[in-house]
Design a protein around this motif. Structure first.
Motif: not given
Length: 214
Positions: A186-190, A193-199, A203-214
């Motif tokens: 579903d790449q072209k659909n962005g 994430l299900y359920g989030y009214s505002t996606p 991002t990823r940090d230098q170690a490759g870990n995901f960082k989430v900002s709401l």
């Protein structure tokens, strides 16, 4: 050629390029960097794409004699293969090495199955992903792997199989990048994430870990 890590081993980054619409993203990425080698250490072409773009390996898992004159006459879409397939210098991965196709080599099926532990390969792109797992590629980029079954009459099946193997790649620590306009995952659909009214912003940090900002 040397890899992006400079160790001279297996390619660190591989671009798999198939015939789906999102292959244009590969061309755009290469043009933006003025070199295909700035996009990936190696480019692996799928089937007919081998007659269109520069590449390091070709994966064509149909029996190669199928592309002989009789087959091309029965299916006009195969006509172009007659210009180049039998002249391909290799490596041309197929079911086995075929007389009349000097670049052909046998796909390492036994090694791939022992590496992947599950015999589920129902399309050529899936075989290419299996080869990347065997070679312990670190970063796999997929272009033109769109699997448009259900979207138009001659759309290709196989999406579930490729997505399954991509999940295995991720579980084994491989980084995956999918063309922005591809339907894969579903790449072209962005990939919202299900359920989030505002996606959320991910991002990823230098170690490759995901960082989430709401």
């Amino acid at each position: 050629m040397s890899t992006s890590t400079g160790d001279g081993g297996n390619p660190y980054t591989v671009a798999i390029v198939a015939m789906g619409p999102s292959h244009i993203d590969y061309l755009a990425d290469c043009l933006a960097k003025s070199s295909r080698h700035a996009v990936a250490d190696e480019t692996w072409a799928i089937n007919a794409m081998g007659g269109v773009i520069q590449h390091d390996r070709l994966i064509c898992m149909d029996a190669l004699p199928y592309f002989a004159k009789a087959g091309r006459e029965a299916n006009p879409a195969l006509a172009g293969f007659g210009d180049w397939l039998a002249k391909h210098p290799g490596p041309l991965y197929s079911q086995r090495k075929y007389d009349g196709f000097p670049g052909s080599i046998a796909y390492p099926l036994e090694d791939v199955l022992n590496c992947c532990r599950y015999p589920y390969f129902n399309n050529t792109v899936a075989y290419a992903v299996g080869l990347a797992l065997l070679m312990q590629v670190k970063h796999l980029k997929l272009y033109g792997c769109d699997f448009t079954a259900g979207q138009h009459a001659d759309g290709q099946t196989g999406r579930a199989c490729v997505e399954y193997w991509l999940s295995v790649c991720i579980a084994r620590g491989m980084r995956i990048t999918i063309a922005a306009t591809s339907s894969l995952c579903d790449q072209k659909n962005g990939r919202v994430l299900y359920g989030y009214s505002t996606p959320p912003k991910i991002t990823r940090d230098q170690a490759g870990n995901f960082k989430v900002s709401l």
